[in-house]
Write an enzyme that holds these catalytic residues in place. Structure first.
Site, short mmCIF file in Angstrom:
data_model
loop_
_atom_site.label_atom_id
_atom_site.label_comp_id
_atom_site.label_asym_id
_atom_site.label_seq_id
_atom_site.Cartn_x
_atom_site.Cartn_y
_atom_site.Cartn_z
N SER A 65 46.69 91.70 80.60
CA SER A 65 45.56 90.96 80.18
C SER A 65 44.64 91.61 79.30
CB SER A 65 45.00 89.97 80.95
OG SER A 65 45.85 88.95 81.71
N1 SAM Z 1 47.99 90.62 86.47
C1 SAM Z 1 49.10 91.30 85.50
C2 SAM Z 1 48.46 92.73 85.18
O1 SAM Z 1 47.50 93.02 85.71
O2 SAM Z 1 49.16 93.23 84.54
C3 SAM Z 1 49.09 90.27 84.38
C4 SAM Z 1 49.78 89.08 84.55
S1 SAM Z 1 50.78 88.46 83.50
C5 SAM Z 1 49.70 87.81 82.45
C6 SAM Z 1 51.63 87.36 84.26
C7 SAM Z 1 52.52 87.37 85.21
O3 SAM Z 1 52.65 86.38 86.18
C8 SAM Z 1 53.76 87.79 84.85
O4 SAM Z 1 54.35 88.99 85.17
C9 SAM Z 1 54.80 86.77 85.38
O5 SAM Z 1 56.15 87.17 85.58
C10 SAM Z 1 54.10 86.21 86.66
N2 SAM Z 1 54.47 85.19 87.14
C11 SAM Z 1 54.76 83.93 86.41
N3 SAM Z 1 54.86 82.86 87.34
C12 SAM Z 1 54.87 83.41 88.60
C13 SAM Z 1 55.07 82.95 89.95
N4 SAM Z 1 55.35 81.64 90.27
N5 SAM Z 1 54.81 83.70 90.81
C14 SAM Z 1 54.58 85.08 90.70
N6 SAM Z 1 54.52 85.67 89.62
C15 SAM Z 1 54.61 84.99 88.35
#
Ligand code: SAM
Length: 220
Positions: A65
């Site tokens: 992000s």
């Molecule tokens: N916090 C992260 C970072 O610092 O790089 C960025 C996260 S990215 C915007 C969103 C993440 O949420 C993705 O890696 C995606 O695979 C994960 N995601 C989506 N649905 C999810 C779920 N139900 N449980 C866990 N992770 C999930």
């Protein structure tokens, strides 16, 4: 100037102009962002963009992000050194690294195993040991370590998954983007004597939270 010096200077400028300059005041959050080497959490070849004012791709259609949004969400968690924190959506591991600077216990759940492994590698390279990365559906939370003083959801869902509200401790804070697939509001929930206060924090745009209590993969 060495590459390390250049990254340090860019990081300092990121904090001053993008983060402090836009109103983030929590000195612990500012110090953590000054310290964590964000360039170790972006893909090879994109390091020169690591301190820019934007999200970046990390593979699998996911993103790390924008630094300012990370700062807003982190500040709103109001972390204390002894807190237990759950992050849903580990991605690159950058947000988790910041959380580890600010609280005692960090559990971070990622649904994609390849990204969980990437995050573990990134965290190890950055010398961060205080994060436990778990592969699973974070919309169900992580009951073995509940309750949590703070929960951060870094992907967007139509509503806050009920299991996460249930796993929030008394006095706990939860920050999440909630809305449609394309456009969401960042909200903060605070649990007071079992009741939930909801505080809107403004518009954002996140990748979808996919799981039992989020979006279905087919809902495109
Ligand atoms: N916090 C992260 C970072 O610092 O790089 C960025 C996260 S990215 C915007 C969103 C993440 O949420 C993705 O890696 C995606 O695979 C994960 N995601 C989506 N649905 C999810 C779920 N139900 N449980 C866990 N992770 C999930």
């Amino acid at each position: 100037m060495t590459e390390i010096d250049r990254f340090a200077r860019e990081r300092e400028e990121m904090v001053e102009f993008q983060i402090r300059g836009r109103g983030i005041r929590d000195e612990r959050v500012l110090a953590a962002m000054r310290k964590i080497p964000r360039h170790l959490f972006v893909p090879k070849g994109l390091e020169r963009l690591a301190y820019e004012d934007r999200p970046l791709p990390i593979g699998e259609g996911q993103t790390i992000s924008q630094p300012y949004i990370v700062a807003v969400m982190t500040e709103q968690l109001e972390l204390k050194p002894q807190d237990r924190v759950l992050e849903v959506g580990t991605g690159s591991g950058y947000q988790a690294a910041l959380l580890a600077e600010l609280a005692a216990t960090i559990i971070s759940i990622e649904r994609l195993e390849s990204l969980a492994n990437l995050a573990r590698e990134n965290l190890a390279r950055a010398g961060i040991t205080g994060v436990r990365v778990v592969v699973g559906d974070g919309t169900e939370g992580y009951p073995p370590e509940a309750p949590y003083d703070a929960i951060i959801i870094t992907a967007a869902s139509p509503g806050v998954p009920q299991p996460l509200i249930d796993q929030l401790a008394e006095g706990g804070r939860l920050v999440a983007p909630v809305g449609s697939r394309d456009c969401q509001d960042l909200i903060k929930l605070v649990k007071h004597e079992g009741r939930i206060e909801c505080i809107p924090l403004g518009g954002v745009s996140f990748v979808p939270l996919i799981g039992e209590f989020g979006w279905r993969e087919a809902d495109r």
